[in-house]
Each structure stands twice: as structure tokens, then as C-alpha cells.
Design an enzyme around this catalytic site. Structure first.
Site, short mmCIF file in Angstrom:
data_model
loop_
_atom_site.label_atom_id
_atom_site.label_comp_id
_atom_site.label_asym_id
_atom_site.label_seq_id
_atom_site.Cartn_x
_atom_site.Cartn_y
_atom_site.Cartn_z
CB CYS A 1 34.42 32.29 39.90
SG CYS A 1 34.22 33.00 38.10
CE LYS B 1 47.47 42.62 42.52
NZ LYS B 1 48.05 41.33 42.22
CD GLU C 1 35.61 28.91 45.58
OE1 GLU C 1 35.32 29.25 44.41
OE2 GLU C 1 36.25 29.59 46.27
CD GLU D 1 31.03 39.97 40.31
OE1 GLU D 1 30.48 38.73 40.40
OE2 GLU D 1 30.24 40.67 39.87
P1 TAP Z 1 43.37 36.39 46.00
O1 TAP Z 1 43.98 35.09 46.56
O2 TAP Z 1 41.57 37.00 46.80
O3 TAP Z 1 43.71 37.14 44.38
C1 TAP Z 1 42.09 37.80 43.82
C2 TAP Z 1 43.75 38.89 42.90
O4 TAP Z 1 43.17 39.77 44.74
C3 TAP Z 1 45.20 38.94 43.07
O5 TAP Z 1 45.51 39.67 42.14
C4 TAP Z 1 45.29 39.69 44.33
O6 TAP Z 1 46.69 38.96 43.87
C5 TAP Z 1 45.23 40.28 44.89
N1 TAP Z 1 45.54 40.97 46.32
C6 TAP Z 1 45.75 39.33 47.70
N2 TAP Z 1 45.65 40.27 48.78
C7 TAP Z 1 45.25 41.77 48.23
C8 TAP Z 1 44.68 42.43 49.80
N3 TAP Z 1 44.84 43.01 50.67
N4 TAP Z 1 43.97 43.90 48.56
C9 TAP Z 1 43.88 43.95 47.47
N5 TAP Z 1 44.89 42.86 46.57
C10 TAP Z 1 44.73 41.48 47.03
O7 TAP Z 1 42.19 35.16 45.17
P2 TAP Z 1 42.91 34.15 43.84
O8 TAP Z 1 43.46 32.73 44.68
O9 TAP Z 1 43.74 34.35 42.96
O10 TAP Z 1 41.12 33.51 43.38
C11 TAP Z 1 40.86 32.47 43.35
C12 TAP Z 1 39.54 32.47 44.45
O11 TAP Z 1 38.58 33.80 43.32
C13 TAP Z 1 38.06 31.87 44.38
O12 TAP Z 1 37.77 31.42 45.28
C14 TAP Z 1 37.44 31.85 43.05
O13 TAP Z 1 35.95 31.35 43.56
C15 TAP Z 1 37.10 33.18 43.45
N6 TAP Z 1 37.01 33.88 41.64
C16 TAP Z 1 35.80 34.60 41.65
C17 TAP Z 1 35.29 34.95 40.97
C18 TAP Z 1 34.07 35.74 40.39
S1 TAP Z 1 32.73 36.73 39.32
N7 TAP Z 1 32.35 35.75 41.08
C19 TAP Z 1 35.43 34.72 39.52
C20 TAP Z 1 36.83 34.23 39.51
C21 TAP Z 1 37.73 33.65 40.75
P3 TAP Z 1 47.83 38.54 44.09
O14 TAP Z 1 48.45 37.90 42.94
O15 TAP Z 1 49.33 38.46 44.72
O16 TAP Z 1 47.28 36.48 44.18
#
Ligand code: TAP
Length: 516
Positions: free
Chosen positions: A321, A212, A418, A287
């Protein structure tokens, strides 16, 4: 600009079934890009079961790029069933490891052949500057597939001397097996690269997957689905479901036929996934977020520290990230460091991400930009000094000025949380106070990455030993490589992407004992 629906057909070399792809086509960036927009299930592009769609937006101007299928729970069930069938009874499970590697190399070649198209799609969907999208988002994705393709036929177990049941002999050996159906859920900052980091390891290990992408950036993963079919991946091995996290992601993490979840995203969602995965005790790797400290000592090469420090914060408009979430600068060079950073920021070109001279593109989506502006307001309210930026850029789209805060104290929100955007958060530390700055750098629940700039190698190694982070950069930053394990400590999660270790996230060990 125009949006045109086209139906293209082609027949894969060794496939009986015809793949019909509905594209949204656009002329841009001196090429025609063809973008699949439907769910990819069991080797076919199909509408969502309930016909639902949503619009994906170009953050450079707020325009709609395409209306994309929004997968339903029924689609998750279909995709998981297809992945299970492909794993248990399909050609994939019977394939020699070397042949699996060949398929992955072929896919990497196809991605490379389509790199301009992929980078253009990535750029309009995520706001990544095209030149960076080509080199990093797409370039590293190709390298990741090549790297893991090479692992396919090198996955080996061990022979283990156990106690003999005399007078008989015993031998124990281990086999590394794929786990089965894996779910992969990824964020929007490097849409294709996050897909590649997880899928390549997952496939090399011999699993099948349902992925996804983030709702706001589905397009390169669907293009990837097309290329995987063209490369000859058997149906059901790779399934891609654009849609909501709360629905599709949640159902995948709870699904009884899914045996592993690979997730990159925020810490709160990671915790939710771990809970959901407990329903059938799925293996999980997470991650998560970061607030990576970067410590700059006065005995560093200052110009290099300025350049790298800026990259550490502003690379990919801060949507990185491992971005340095907090800089600790030694008092004696603090003012000069800040002056030089601001001088360099003024040279950065903010603009159309497709323009080859642009340094800084739009934030990924509107809600994210709004969150970042609020983050800056909080910083000001708390009494940090806003030295530069902090505002939206007055032009269409979701652009934000590269921002610098100084005088940031440990108790402040912006010192702890962050931003995930182009916000440099600078704190001073007393000259020579190595242990003091270490203590402050480690006072965070995150532990993804970290960095240190100093010419004193003993000090650098001491710091690297003490920092509680999965990655430490010394006199460099953002230097990730497909061969080096990547992942966090503490609430930045567990389990590695990249390198040999990533492979083991997608394998299970079977111990076989024979008596003779
Ligand atoms: P999230 O809101 O956690 O979203 C990540 C993914 O999870 C999206 O595809 C999201 O779907 C999905 N998701 C949301 N709720 C879920 C649930 N209940 N069950 C399963 N999946 C679910 O993060 P974001 O805001 O997109 O990304 C930013 C964050 O990612 C930051 O905190 C950043 O630090 C972190 N990040 C970490 C890394 C590494 S390598 N550690 C790399 C990149 C980013 P939707 O599309 O509907 O939102």
C-alpha cells in the site's frame, strides 16, 4: 502434491468443548501444511450455511489449493451474534486486562511456533516470496500481537479538574472502554499482516471481532483462527468469514450490532463502507489506496537511493500500500539513476516463491496481473517511455516483469493512478526546484506515504513538513514498525493502524462525574 482431507481433534487446556478441524493438507516446502478451509464461527469450524464454496488459487502455477467455504448472510448474522454474546456475557468481558494480554502473548508464541507453516501457506496463497513471508508477513504479525499484548493493562483514562458545585466538590474521570463487536475487512496483499494490524489492536482494547479476509487469500486467516482457539481465546471473540466483499463485507458494514468497522482496501470500497456504516453510525477507520511520491535529490547517496527506491517499488512485487507510486528524480542524476535501476533489475531472480533465492514472485491473482499489464499498455499509449519490462513472464502462473517507465508527465494516467504492482513510474524535475517538485508531489488526492532522499537535513525536514502524507520516510523507505502509527491523509483514509494511536481506534471514552 496431494490434497488430503484429514480430521484432527484436540482438546484445549482449559476448554470444555472439543475443536474439530477439517484440514486440507499438503506436503510442500519440506513440511506438511494443514489448512482449515471452513468458516470459523463461535469457536467452531463450520461449512457455510448454504454449503457454498469457492476455490483459492496458487498464483505461482494457477493450481487450486483448496475449496474454501463462502460465507452467506446467515453466517454473518451468526458470527455477529456470537461476537455480541462473547462481548456482553462471555468470559472475555469479565477477564482482567492482564489476563487478556497473556492470551495475546500466548497466541503470538503459537504463531511463532507455526511461522514456517504460516509463511508457506501465505506464500502459496498470495504469491509472497517465502523468505519475505517469513520475515514480514508472519514476522511482523507476531510482533504486532506482542506489541498490543503489552498495551492491554496500560489502557488508562484521566482525572479532570472541572468547576466545583460549591460547597460540594466534583471530580470527573474518564474510562477507556471497548466499543463492542467490530468488523474487520482486509485486502489480499499482506493477508496475515493486515489481519494482525487490526485484530491485535481491536482485541487488546477488549472488543470481539468478525473478520472477512479477501476472497483470494483466505488461508492464513483461517489458520490464525485455529491458533487462536488453541491459545485459549473464548468462543465468539474471534470469528473469521471467508467470502465476498459485496455480500459478507457489505452486510457487516450495515449490521446494526456491529459498532465499528476497520477497513483496509481501495478508496472506492472505503467510500462504500463509510456509506453503509452510516446506517447505525458505526465508528470507521479506513486505510485506503495511495500514490506515494518519492523525491530523489542529486545530493543523495545515489547507490542507497537506487537500492531503497527499488525496494520502495518492487517490495512484495509492488503489492504494497505504501509503495512509491511515483518517483521524482532531479534532472542531473536522472539518467544515471535509471541506468543503475535497470542494471539492478536484471540481477533480480524471478521464480518459484518457495525457492529461497527468489527475489520476485507472482502477482497475487490473475485479474490483478491483467490489470497491471493494461496499466503498462496505457502508459505506453500515453507516450511515457517504457525502459524495462511491462510484460508477463513466460512461465506458468501470474508473473510480471519488474517494470520501469520514464518521461512520465503529470497529466498521464500512470502519473495519477496507483498500479499496486511492480511498476516504477519516474518523472524528472528541474535541478534545485524544491517547491516545484513539492507541488507536483502533493497534486494527488492520495496521501498515504512519501519519501525523500537527500543529505541536506534542512531540505529533508522542509520537505517532510510540506508533504501531505501520513508517513514520510527520509533516506529510507518501507520502514514501518509496530510502534509507529501508520495511516493516510486525504483520500487515503483516516484512522491509524499500529502504535498507541491504533488502540484508540478501537476504544470509546466515557466521562464519569461525581459530586461529593
Ligand atoms: P478492495 O477491492 O477494496 O477490497 C478490500 C476488501 O474489501 C476485500 O476483502 C473485499 O472483498 C472487500 N469489499 C469489497 N467490496 C466491499 C463492500 N461493498 N463492502 C465491504 N467490503 C467490501 O481492495 P483490493 O483490490 O482488494 O486491494 C487493493 C487496494 O487496497 C489498493 O488500492 C491498495 O492501495 C489498498 N491497500 C491499502 C492499504 C493501506 S494500509 N492503506 C494496505 C493494503 C492495500 P473481496 O474479497 O470480495 O474483494
Amino acid at each position: 502434491d496431494f490434497i488430503q482431507m484429514a480430521v484432527r481433534k484436540f482438546r484445549g487446556e482449559d476448554k470444555e468443548e472439543e475443536l474439530v478441524i477439517d484440514y486440507v493438507s499438503k506436503n510442500m516446502n519440506n513440511m506438511t501444511v494443514n489448512m482449515p478451509y471452513q468458516c470459523f464461527i463461535n469457536g467452531q469450524f463450520v461449512n457455510a450455511d448454504d454449503g457454498k464454496t469457492y476455490d483459492t488459487i496458487n498464483p505461482a502455477d494457477g493450481s487450486i489449493i483448496a475449496s474454501v467455504s463462502s460465507a452467506s448472510l446467515a453466517d454473518v448474522d451468526k458470527a455477529v451474534a456470537a461476537a455480541k454474546e462473547a462481548f456482553e456475557n462471555g468470559e472475555w468481558g469479565r477477564m482482567n486486562a492482564r489476563e487478556r494480554g497473556r492470551l495475546m502473548y500466548r497466541l503470538a508464541d503459537l504463531m511463532e511456533e507455526h511461522q514456517e507453516e504460516l509463511a508457506t501457506i501465505e506464500s502459496i496463497d498470495s504469491g509472497a516470496v517465502y523468505t519475505l513471508a517469513l520475515k514480514t508477513h508472519v514476522g511482523m504479525s507476531v510482533q504486532t500481537f506482542r506489541y498490543f499484548a503489552g498495551w492491554c493493562d496500560k489502557i488508562q483514562g484521566a482525572t479532570i479538574p472541572i468547576n466545583q458545585a460549591r460547597p460540594n466538590h466534583n471530580l470527573t474521570f474518564t474510562k477507556k472502554e471497548p466499543i463492542g463487536v467490530c468488523a474487520i475487512v482486509i485486502p489480499w496483499n499482506y493477508p496475515l499482516m493486515m489481519l494482525a494490524w487490526k485484530s491485535a489492536a481491536c482485541l487488546a482494547a477488549g472488543n470481539t471481532l468478525v473478520l472477512k479476509p479477501a476472497q483470494v487469500t483466505p488461508l492464513t486467516s483461517l489458520k490464525f483462527a485455529e491458533l487462536s482457539a488453541k491459545a485459549g481465546f473464548p468462543k465468539g471473540v474471534i470469528n473469521i468469514l471467508p467470502g465476498s466483499g459485496g455480500l459478507v463485507g457489505q452486510h457487516l458494514s450495515e449490521h446494526p450490532d456491529v459498532r465499528k468497522v476497520g477497513f483496509t482496501g481501495s478508496t472506492p470500497t472505503g467510500k462504500q463502507i463509510m456509506k453503509s456504516a452510516a446506517t447505525n453510525l458505526k465508528k470507521v477507520s479506513l486505510e485506503l489506496g495511495g500514490k506515494s511520491p518519492l523525491i530523489i535529490f542529486s545530493d543523495c547517496e545515489l547507490d542507497r537511493a537506487v537500492k531503497m527506491g527499488m525496494g520502495a517499488v518492487y517490495f512484495n512485487k509492488g503489492e504494497n500500500c505504501i509503495a512509491a507510486g511515483r518517483l521524482f528524480v532531479e534532472e542531473s542524476i536522472h539518467d544515471e539513476f535509471v541506468r543503475k535501476v535497470v542494471e539492478e533489475i536484471k540481477k533480480m531472480k524471478i521464480g518459484d516463491p518457495l525457492d529461497r533465492s527468489t527475489d520476485h514472485g507472482p502477482q497475487n491473482h490473475k485479474a490483478h496481473l491483467e490489470k497491471l499489464l493494461q496499466y503498462c499498455e496505457t502508459g505506453v499509449k500515453e507516450g511515457a517511455t517504457l525502459v524495462h519490462g511491462g510484460r508477463q513472464v513466460h512461465r506458468p502462473g501470474f508473473f510480471m516483469e519488474p517494470t520501469v517507465f520514464t518521461d512520465v508527465e503529470d497529466h498521464m494516467y500512470i502519473a495519477q493512478e496507483e498500479s499496486f504492482g511492480p511498476v516504477m513510474v519516474i518523472s524528472k524535475f528541474k535541478n534545485g526546484d524544491v517547491d516545484g517538485v513539492l507541488r507536483r508531489a502533493n497534486t494527488t488526492e492520495y496521501g498515504l506515504a512519501s519519501g525523500v532522499f537527500t543529505k541536506d537535513i534542512s531540505k529533508a525536514l522542509y520537505i517532510s513538513e510540506k508533504l501531505e502524507a501520513g508517513t514520510v520516510f527520509i533516506n529510507t523507505y518501507n520502514k514501518t514498525d509496530v510502534a509507529a502509527p501508520f495511516g493516510g491523509f486525504k483520500q487515503s483514509g483516516f484512522g491509524k493502524d499500529l502504535g498507541e494511536e491504533a488502540l484508540h481506534e478501537y476504544l470509546r471514552t466515557k466521562a464519569i462525574t461525581v459530586e461529593y
